[in-house]
Every structure is written in structure tokens, then in C-alpha cells.
Scaffold this motif. Structure first.
Motif, PDB file in Angstrom:
ATOM      1  N   MET A   1      42.689  36.443  60.676  1.00 56.91           N
ATOM      2  CA  MET A   1      43.777  35.367  60.606  1.00 56.91           C
ATOM      3  C   MET A   1      45.003  35.706  60.282  1.00 56.91           C
ATOM      4  O   MET A   1      46.006  35.462  61.018  1.00 56.91           O
ATOM      5  CB  MET A   1      43.638  33.890  59.619  1.00 56.91           C
ATOM      6  N   LEU A   2      45.162  36.420  58.928  1.00 49.75           N
ATOM      7  CA  LEU A   2      46.682  38.109  59.109  1.00 49.75           C
ATOM      8  C   LEU A   2      46.557  38.159  59.801  1.00 49.75           C
ATOM      9  O   LEU A   2      48.074  38.450  59.781  1.00 49.75           O
ATOM     10  CB  LEU A   2      46.588  38.604  57.323  1.00 49.75           C
ATOM     11  N   TRP A   3      45.757  39.109  60.472  1.00 46.95           N
ATOM     12  CA  TRP A   3      46.322  39.939  61.662  1.00 46.95           C
ATOM     13  C   TRP A   3      47.633  39.157  62.292  1.00 46.95           C
ATOM     14  O   TRP A   3      48.122  39.330  63.443  1.00 46.95           O
ATOM     15  CB  TRP A   3      45.161  40.545  62.607  1.00 46.95           C
TER      16      TRP A   3
ATOM     17  N   ALA B   1      35.209  25.520  47.177  1.00 50.53           N
ATOM     18  CA  ALA B   1      34.293  26.083  48.395  1.00 50.53           C
ATOM     19  C   ALA B   1      34.549  28.007  47.584  1.00 50.53           C
ATOM     20  O   ALA B   1      33.171  28.121  47.428  1.00 50.53           O
ATOM     21  CB  ALA B   1      34.747  26.412  50.030  1.00 50.53           C
ATOM     22  N   LEU B   2      35.205  27.829  47.585  1.00 46.12           N
ATOM     23  CA  LEU B   2      35.819  29.595  46.920  1.00 46.12           C
ATOM     24  C   LEU B   2      35.018  29.894  45.717  1.00 46.12           C
ATOM     25  O   LEU B   2      34.066  30.134  45.056  1.00 46.12           O
ATOM     26  CB  LEU B   2      37.511  29.749  47.172  1.00 46.12           C
ATOM     27  N   TRP B   3      35.768  28.628  44.728  1.00 45.41           N
ATOM     28  CA  TRP B   3      34.466  28.460  43.378  1.00 45.41           C
ATOM     29  C   TRP B   3      33.251  28.397  43.722  1.00 45.41           C
ATOM     30  O   TRP B   3      32.161  29.951  42.801  1.00 45.41           O
ATOM     31  CB  TRP B   3      35.234  27.318  42.351  1.00 45.41           C
ATOM     32  N   PHE B   4      32.493  27.807  44.358  1.00 42.63           N
ATOM     33  CA  PHE B   4      30.975  27.237  44.849  1.00 42.63           C
ATOM     34  C   PHE B   4      30.808  28.929  45.087  1.00 42.63           C
ATOM     35  O   PHE B   4      29.594  29.685  44.974  1.00 42.63           O
ATOM     36  CB  PHE B   4      30.990  26.799  45.407  1.00 42.63           C
ATOM     37  N   ILE B   5      31.347  29.609  46.396  1.00 41.80           N
ATOM     38  CA  ILE B   5      31.136  30.809  46.280  1.00 41.80           C
ATOM     39  C   ILE B   5      30.552  31.834  45.433  1.00 41.80           C
ATOM     40  O   ILE B   5      29.512  33.031  45.292  1.00 41.80           O
ATOM     41  CB  ILE B   5      31.994  30.947  47.833  1.00 41.80           C
ATOM     42  N   ASN B   6      31.674  32.018  44.515  1.00 44.54           N
ATOM     43  CA  ASN B   6      31.498  32.632  43.418  1.00 44.54           C
ATOM     44  C   ASN B   6      30.511  32.785  42.375  1.00 44.54           C
ATOM     45  O   ASN B   6      30.110  33.575  42.352  1.00 44.54           O
ATOM     46  CB  ASN B   6      33.584  32.403  42.817  1.00 44.54           C
ATOM     47  N   ALA B   7      30.603  30.950  42.336  1.00 47.46           N
ATOM     48  CA  ALA B   7      29.325  30.733  41.458  1.00 47.46           C
ATOM     49  C   ALA B   7      27.954  31.329  41.486  1.00 47.46           C
ATOM     50  O   ALA B   7      27.260  31.556  41.279  1.00 47.46           O
ATOM     51  CB  ALA B   7      29.106  29.345  41.124  1.00 47.46           C
TER      52      ALA B   7
ATOM     53  N   LEU C   1      34.374  36.305  54.031  1.00 45.98           N
ATOM     54  CA  LEU C   1      35.395  35.352  53.716  1.00 45.98           C
ATOM     55  C   LEU C   1      36.927  36.516  54.257  1.00 45.98           C
ATOM     56  O   LEU C   1      37.635  36.412  54.620  1.00 45.98           O
ATOM     57  CB  LEU C   1      35.523  35.573  52.999  1.00 45.98           C
ATOM     58  N   GLY C   2      36.839  37.832  53.477  1.00 44.47           N
ATOM     59  CA  GLY C   2      37.351  38.760  53.706  1.00 44.47           C
ATOM     60  C   GLY C   2      37.691  39.446  55.004  1.00 44.47           C
ATOM     61  O   GLY C   2      38.543  39.183  55.543  1.00 44.47           O
ATOM     62  N   THR C   3      36.535  38.958  55.514  1.00 45.28           N
ATOM     63  CA  THR C   3      37.002  39.651  56.923  1.00 45.28           C
ATOM     64  C   THR C   3      38.082  38.601  57.584  1.00 45.28           C
ATOM     65  O   THR C   3      38.855  38.685  58.684  1.00 45.28           O
ATOM     66  CB  THR C   3      35.561  39.885  57.746  1.00 45.28           C
TER      67      THR C   3
ATOM     68  N   GLY D   1      27.127  33.862  43.557  1.00 45.95           N
ATOM     69  CA  GLY D   1      27.534  34.957  43.641  1.00 45.95           C
ATOM     70  C   GLY D   1      26.976  36.147  44.992  1.00 45.95           C
ATOM     71  O   GLY D   1      26.389  37.011  44.846  1.00 45.95           O
ATOM     72  N   SER D   2      27.312  34.826  45.845  1.00 48.13           N
ATOM     73  CA  SER D   2      27.510  35.434  47.149  1.00 48.13           C
ATOM     74  C   SER D   2      27.953  36.824  47.275  1.00 48.13           C
ATOM     75  O   SER D   2      29.349  36.289  47.987  1.00 48.13           O
ATOM     76  CB  SER D   2      28.025  34.562  48.714  1.00 48.13           C
ATOM     77  N   LEU D   3      27.784  38.073  47.168  1.00 47.03           N
ATOM     78  CA  LEU D   3      28.463  39.108  48.176  1.00 47.03           C
ATOM     79  C   LEU D   3      28.338  38.744  49.624  1.00 47.03           C
ATOM     80  O   LEU D   3      29.392  39.679  50.266  1.00 47.03           O
ATOM     81  CB  LEU D   3      27.069  40.352  47.746  1.00 47.03           C
ATOM     82  N   GLN D   4      27.295  38.657  50.736  1.00 40.23           N
ATOM     83  CA  GLN D   4      28.225  38.547  51.777  1.00 40.23           C
ATOM     84  C   GLN D   4      29.030  36.999  52.237  1.00 40.23           C
ATOM     85  O   GLN D   4      29.654  37.769  53.340  1.00 40.23           O
ATOM     86  CB  GLN D   4      26.327  37.758  52.606  1.00 40.23           C
ATOM     87  N   GLY D   5      29.091  36.219  50.901  1.00 38.14           N
ATOM     88  CA  GLY D   5      29.740  35.343  51.337  1.00 38.14           C
ATOM     89  C   GLY D   5      31.665  35.804  51.178  1.00 38.14           C
ATOM     90  O   GLY D   5      32.396  35.494  52.114  1.00 38.14           O
TER      91      GLY D   5
END
Length: 343
Positions: free
Chosen positions: A210-212, A187-193, A203-205, A195-199
Motif C-alpha cells: 500500500m505504501l508503494w 484487530a491489530l491488537w487481537f492479532i498480537n494477542a 500485515l507487513g507485506t 501471537g500470530s507471526l503469519q498474521g
């Protein structure tokens, strides 16, 4: 219909079908929504608590906030200049009303029910991307063609949700857990394919959130350090974006206004110092010699430069953007350098 009818199972099943059909078909999604609504109304009639259900739905602050988005759209129709488009958008937003009322007027989902619905939806999204990857007509270089069934933006959002679901709902069976990790990586690879900046931003948010939560048991010093970094990261990122935006969307260099340059044909270049439009990092409306361009273009193409192109755009603007994208100035030499296919 008897009171012992499995309304709850149908309710959860309909929600699961909605999650499954989201990345595939709006028609089947609509049928799942109708099943959900019919089951909810039928249960209310059989149990004679339909009035209570509506009251519960419209008395919940959370549900009212959710429904307000649809209400604002309906209110906005009073001022619309395109009622056909407005009502069509209302049809698209109608599920907000359906889900808001039904979920607000039903018993909350249990942890197991929610887990089942989300995992079925996550696996369905991954399955749809495998099919999309096989059916994509433009190849993996054309990110829009990678999303065959729904818009590429919506698909990217669903993939972000799928990653979060796979990582949150871990499985005690090792091979199932491994499969979820592989699905999340795909799924991560496909988001990159796509080219979704919003995605990527979403994902970073989610990752930061989750790290918090994950570092709660850490020692106070390390917890303070990591959380300070998490707080500062968005600020630094936004500052970088603003700087990058200013650099890429600023006006042409001031010294261009004082330059006195001429084309090979003797026409003086002009520059629109107020335009910030860029193409491949170069300003479109600089180094313009329209008299030369118009004459040579007419001679080679025969089509007036002030007409429209095949897509309904102004031809001179299309030509200016194209020449700029190739790193050429807008003069006779640039037009003559174009091949017959480019003309």
C-alpha cells in the motif's frame, strides 16, 4: 421461476453471508455456499445459459489456476495411504471448487458489491473477536483459547484482511470512518494477542504494498529512496531470520565434547553433539546422566523412565525437556529438586 427473479441480489447476498459466517460457523457457511450454488444453477436453467456458464468458468486461466489446487489434491488421492483423511480433506477443500466455478461463471462483482461484501465480512470478524474475548476460558494469556469458533491461525488471517478492508474503503461520514479506524486498531491488537507471526508478516507485506502505491505522486528522488528501502527491508529481514535461526538451532558448543565433568554422584556427563533441539534457548541433550536420573526417578515416582507419559510421549524425553526448560542438568540433583506436584 420467472426470469425477472432477483438472481443477482441473491448472488451478492449469499456471498455476503459467506463472508459474515467465515469467523463464526462452518455449518452456516456451508448453507450460504449451498444457497449460492442453488441460485447460480437456477439462474442458468431459467436463462438457458448453464452450458455457457460452465464453459466460461473452465476457460478462464485465473479460474483454472484456482481450481488446480483442488485438482492436485484429488490426483494425490491415488497415492495416499490414508484415504479417510484424504477424502475428509477433500470435503474441506470442496468450497474451492464451488467458488471457483460459480465466480468464474458469473458476471464480475461491481465495485459497490465487492465493497459491501468485504465490509460486512470485516465487521463480522471484529464482532467475533469481541465475543471470543468475552468467552475465552484461558484468559488473554492463552492465545489458543482466544479463538473460540475457528482456528487461531485462520482468525488471524481474517483479521489481517479486515484491517486492509477498513483502511482501503474509507467512509465520507466521519464517525463511520472513525469506527473503522478503531476496529482496525482492535484487530491489530487481537492479532498480537493471538501471537500470530503469519498474521504480522502478511500485515507487513500488505502495508509495504500500500505504501508503494501511495507514493506514486511523490517527487522522483523521494519515491526512489522509499521504494529502495521497501525492496531492501525484506532482504535484511530474511538475513536476520537466517542468522537468528543458525544461532538458535545450531549444535552444542564444540568444547563440550572435550569437557570431562562429573555429577555430584560421580557419573560422567555425556553430550549429544549432533542434536540441535532447544528448550528455552538451552540444548536439551547435553549434560546427561541417565543412570542417576533413572535411579532417582524410579525411587521418587515409581514409573519406568522408558515408558510413555500421559500424552503418549516418551517419558525420558519429556523429563529431559522439562529439566532443560528450568535451566537444570539431567542428573540426580535436578530430579531431587522437583516438587511433588512436578513429579
Amino acid at each position: 421461476m420467472p426470469t425477472h427473479f432477483p438472481f443477482r441480489k441473491v448472488h451478492v447476498g449469499a456471498l455476503t453471508l459467506c463472508a459474515i459466517f467465515l469467523p463464526w460457523s462452518t455449518a452456516f457457511l456451508s448453507m450460504s455456499q449451498m444457497l449460492l450454488a442453488a441460485n447460480w444453477l437456477a439462474e442458468g436453467v431459467v436463462r438457458k445459459d448453464l452450458k455457457i456458464r460452465f464453459k466460461q468458468a473452465f476457460s478462464s486461466p485465473e479460474v483454472l489456476v484456482f481450481l488446480s489446487f483442488f485438482g492436485l489434491h484429488v490426483l494425490g488421492l491415488l497415492w495416499t495411504e490414508d484415504m479417510a483423511w484424504g477424502t475428509d480433506l477433500g470435503r474441506i477443500l470442496f468450497p474451492v471448487l464451488v467458488f471457483g466455478i460459480i465466480l468464474g461463471g458469473s458476471e464480475p462483482l461491481t465495485t459497490k458489491e465487492l465493497r459491501t461484501i468485504l465490509l460486512f465480512g470485516a465487521w463480522s470478524v471484529v464482532a467475533s473477536t469481541l465475543v471470543c474475548s468475552f468467552l475465552a476460558e484461558g484468559g488473554h494469556d492463552d492465545y489458543r483459547s482466544l479463538s473460540v469458533f475457528i482456528s487461531h491461525i485462520r482468525l488471524a488471517m481474517l483479521l489481517v484482511l479486515a484491517i486492509a478492508v477498513f483502511l482501503y474503503y474509507r467512509n465520507s461520514v466521519w464517525w463511520v470512518d472513525l469506527a473503522q479506524w478503531i476496529a482496525a486498531a482492535w484487530a491489530l491488537w487481537f492479532i498480537n494477542a493471538l501471537g500470530s507471526l503469519q498474521g504480522m508478516l502478511m500485515l507487513g507485506t500488505i502495508a509495504m504494498f500500500m505504501l508503494w502505491r501511495a507514493i506514486r505522486p511523490w517527487p522522483a528522488t523521494w519515491k526512489f529512496l522509499v521504494r529502495s528501502i521497501l525492496i531492501m527491508s525484506p532482504i535484511v529481514f530474511l538475513a536476520w531470520v537466517v542468522q537468528l535461526w543458525d544461532e538458535r538451532h545450531g549444535p552444542p558448543p564444540p568444547e563440550l565434547a572435550t569437557k570431562n565433568e562429573f555429577t555430584a554422584g560421580g557419573e560422567r556427563y555425556i553430550h549429544d553433539m549432533g542434536s540441535t533441539q532447544l528448550e528455552n534457548g538451552e540444548h536439551v541433550w547435553t549434560y546427561l546422566a541417565w543412570d542417576e536420573v533413572g535411579r532417582v526417578w524410579q525411587r521418587r515416582n515409581g514409573r519406568p523412565l522408558d515408558s510413555m507419559d500421559d500424552r503418549g510421549h516418551e517419558l525420558f524425553a519429556t523429563l529431559a525437556r522439562y529439566l532443560t526448560s528450568k535451566g537444570l542438568r539431567k542428573d540426580s540433583v535436578a530430579v531431587m529438586s522437583l516438587s511433588e506436584e512436578e513429579m
